[in-house]
Design an enzyme around this catalytic site. Structure first.
Site, short mmCIF file in Angstrom:
data_model
loop_
_atom_site.label_atom_id
_atom_site.label_comp_id
_atom_site.label_asym_id
_atom_site.label_seq_id
_atom_site.Cartn_x
_atom_site.Cartn_y
_atom_site.Cartn_z
N ASP A 138 2.91 5.18 -5.41
CA ASP A 138 2.17 6.15 -5.28
C ASP A 138 3.13 7.69 -5.63
OD1 ASP A 138 0.69 8.69 -4.24
OD2 ASP A 138 0.37 7.60 -2.46
N ASN A 187 -10.26 0.32 -0.16
CA ASN A 187 -9.32 0.35 0.82
C ASN A 187 -9.77 0.63 2.30
OD1 ASN A 187 -7.64 -0.18 -1.35
ND2 ASN A 187 -6.04 1.44 -0.65
N ASP A 205 1.09 -1.30 0.02
CA ASP A 205 -0.07 -0.10 -0.15
C ASP A 205 0.83 1.28 0.31
OD1 ASP A 205 -2.42 1.30 0.19
OD2 ASP A 205 -2.45 1.39 2.38
N HIS A 222 -9.11 4.66 -2.50
CA HIS A 222 -8.62 4.62 -1.12
C HIS A 222 -9.34 5.48 0.04
CE1 HIS A 222 -4.19 3.37 -1.97
NE2 HIS A 222 -4.91 3.39 -3.00
N HIS A 263 -8.00 9.69 3.68
CA HIS A 263 -7.49 8.82 4.58
C HIS A 263 -7.81 9.34 6.10
CE1 HIS A 263 -4.41 7.91 0.97
NE2 HIS A 263 -5.18 6.56 1.73
N GLY A 264 -8.04 8.60 7.09
CA GLY A 264 -8.17 8.80 8.37
C GLY A 264 -9.68 8.83 8.73
N SER A 275 -8.80 2.59 8.75
CA SER A 275 -9.11 3.20 9.76
C SER A 275 -10.54 2.31 10.57
CB SER A 275 -9.70 4.64 9.61
OG SER A 275 -8.45 5.24 8.88
#
Ligand code: G3H
Ligand code: 13P
Ligand code: ZN
Length: 311
Positions: free
Chosen positions: A104, A256, A82, A213, A180-181, A259
């Site tokens: 990435d 993905n 990842d 993602h 993200h998060g 979290s």
């Protein structure tokens, strides 16, 4: 059954209108929770390792634990890097037996991004490994890199054909409003993914697997548990599950999730230790955490990804 690439998984998922869950793994209990769920649901699954996870566990342990999960479950499992950020890291994972790597390079210029993605693709494909690339930038935190909402950008559909043709990547992560998060949307606003961008991308790349993602939904049950037992996570809000289900019916083949697993694990451990202050056997709190990860992943497989029974 050995480790498999995601090629056949994505082909079936694209045609079948479902997605494969790509869950981040850091230790044995997380791997067991995810793969026990996948086995009960007979679902194909991707286990992904970030560079931070690889540093935490070292380069051998997670590969061996995933091999053990294959032996235990008999399931097709893809082992994916990842957010690989250098050629050297991607090469090292290919050499270690990963069957899929992400490069990435979205923070680089368009030409450098293409050159690095192509370099990784050539090495990986020569070794029977597939490559995920990313176009567009998600907000949020991954490893130690924090991308602010202002610096994030949606994928430009007009770029995707040239990017995929010139890099030869096998799947493409796009930015359509996920991040993200655990803090994805402002409290009081209505979270809405940009399905118009997803549809335009897939019109330009017919049959090509798309990746999302930042797709945790941040279950409020676990946020409340954390807050109730000594933590503080006000305003943690995720991607609505019905929008992810809709995306998986379209061209999105890989979703993905990290979290949500962290929340389930941390909430469960906090609650257990608060209720059993004299307990000091790690199995007593890691066991329930593993069980709750398993239940969460079963829920995702059945209600969000739609990949139950597709192994
Ligand atoms: O996108 C990032 C993943 O959630 C992995 O997080 O880099 O802290 O292991 P990590
Ligand atoms: P979440 O933080 O939404 O779980 O996203 C995980 C991810 O995209 C891993 O690459
Ligand atoms: Zn990610």
């Amino acid at each position: 059954m050995a480790l498999v690439t995601s090629r056949e998984m994505f082909e079936k998922a694209y045609n079948g209108g479902y997605a494969i869950g790509a869950f981040n793994v850091n230790n044995m209990e997380i791997i067991q929770g995810i793969t026990e769920a996948a086995k009960e649901c007979q679902a194909p699954v991707i286990l992904q390792v970030s560079s931070g996870a690889r540093k935490y566990a070292n380069r051998t342990y997670l590969v061996k634990l995933v091999e053990a999960a294959i032996e235990e479950t008999g399931l097709p499992i893809c082992l994916h890097l990842d957010h690989g950020d250098t050629f050297e890291l991607c090469k090292s994972c290919v050499d270690d037996g990963f069957t899929s790597v992400m490069i990435d390079a979205s923070s680089k210029s368009f030409e450098d991004h293409i050159a690095l993605t192509r370099q990784v693709g050539e090495y990986a494909n020569d070794h029977g490994v597939v490559v995920e690339a990313e176009l567009g930038t998600l907000a949020g935190v991954e490893d130690d890199v924090n991308v602010s909402a202002e610096d994030s950008s949606y994928t430009r559909p007009e770029d995707v054909q040239e990017f995929v043709e010139r890099t030869g990547c096998d799947s493409l992560a796009i930015a359509i409003g996920t991040s993200h998060g655990a803090y994805k949307f402002k409290p009081g606003t209505k979270p809405q993914l940009r399905f118009d961008i997803l549809e335009e991308v897939s019109r330009r790349l017919p049959g090509f697997p798309i990746v999302l993602h930042g797709s945790s939904s941040v279950p409020q049950e676990y946020v409340q548990m954390i807050n109730e037992y000594g933590g503080s996570m006000p305003g943690a809000i995720g991607v609505p599950e019905d929008q992810l289900r809709e995306a998986s019916r379209l061209a999105v083949c890989k979703i993905n999730i990290d979290s949500d697993l962290r929340l389930a694990m941390t909430g469960t451990v906090r609650k257990f230790l608060a209720e059993h202050p004299g307990e000091f056997d790690p199995r007593k709190y890691l066991g329930p955490a593993r069980e709750n990860i398993k239940q969460l992943v079963k829920h995702k497989i059945i209600n969000v990804l739609g990949c139950d029974g597709k192994a």
